[in-house]
Design an enzyme around this catalytic site. Structure first.
Site: not given
Ligand code: VGL
Ligand code: ZN
Length: 183
Positions: A46, A3, A88, A48, A65, A136
C-alpha cells in the site's frame, strides 16, 4: 503477499491490524516453501501520497497510513522479501486490490502491473496471504478469481481490520462465494 507493512503489522503502526505481526513467521515459512518449489512471489505494498481521498483527513475513512517512503510503508522488518513488488495507491486512488486502483467516489479505475506479471510467467494458480483480510486480501483474491486464476487464501496467514465485528468472516464468505478456497 499482501501489504505486510509496518503500519498494518507493527503495534506502533497507524492502522495496526490486531495480531498482524503474528502472520510473519507463518508466511515466511510458506514463502520459503514456495520459493523452493519455483513459485513466483509477488509482494504488494500500500503506497499512498500524503494527501488522498483514501484518508479521513481528506474525506475518506482511514487514518493516514503507508505514506510512500515512510517507515509505515516499509515491509515488516522480519518479512522475508525476495520477489516482485507491486505498489498500489500511489496516484491517490484507493488500492485495496493488488490488481487495481479505484477512486473512492468516481468510477475511475485502472489496473496495476500485477496481472501482466502473472500472465507473463504463465501463472494459473494464486495463493494469497497477508493484511488485511477484509480489505486488501479480500479484494486481491476476488480480482484474482475474476481474472480466472484458481485462488487459495491461507487462513493462518491473514488477519482482519474488523471495523465491524465479523468483517473478517464475511470477507472469507465472499471469497468462497466467488470460487476461492480458504485453506
Ligand atoms: C488496507 C485499509 C486501507 C489493507 C489498505 O491493506 O487491507 N486496508 N488501506
Ligand atoms: Zn491504504
Amino acid at each position: 503477499m499482501v501489504d505486510v507493512q509496518n503500519d498494518f503489522a507493527d503495534s506502533q503502526g497507524s492502522l495496526y491490524v490486531s495480531e498482524g505481526e503474528l502472520v510473519v513467521p507463518f508466511v515466511n515459512q510458506q514463502l520459503d516453501e514456495a520459493r523452493r518449489a519455483g513459485a513466483l512471489i509477488v509482494y504488494t505494498q500500500d503506497w499512498h501520497p500524503e494527501s488522498t481521498p483514501h484518508f479521513a483527513k481528506d474525506g475518506g475513512i482511514w487514518p493516514v497510513h503507508c505514506v510512500m517512503g515512510t517507515w509505515g510503508a516499509e515491509f515488516h522488518p522480519d518479512l522475508s522479501v525476495d520477489g516482485e513488488i507491486v505498489r498500489k495507491g500511489a496516484t491517490g486512488l484507493d488500492g485495496y486490490s493488488g490488481f487495481s486502483e479505484r477512486h473512492p467516489t468516481t468510477a475511475e479505475e485502472h489496473a496495476t502491473e500485477l496481472v501482466d506479471i502473472l500472465h507473463r510467467r504463465g501463472i494459473e494458480r494464486v495463493v494469497v496471504a497477508g493484511l488485511a483480510t477484509d480489505y486488501c486480501v479480500k479484494e486481491t483474491a476476488i480480482d484474482a478469481l475474476g481474472y480466472g486464476f484458481s485462488t487459495t487464501v491461507l487462513g493462518e496467514g491473514i488477519r482482519g481490520v474488523k471495523l465491524k465485528p465479523g468483517d473478517d468472516e464475511r470477507a472469507l464468505e465472499e471469497i468462497r462465494a466467488s470460487g476461492g478456497i480458504i485453506e
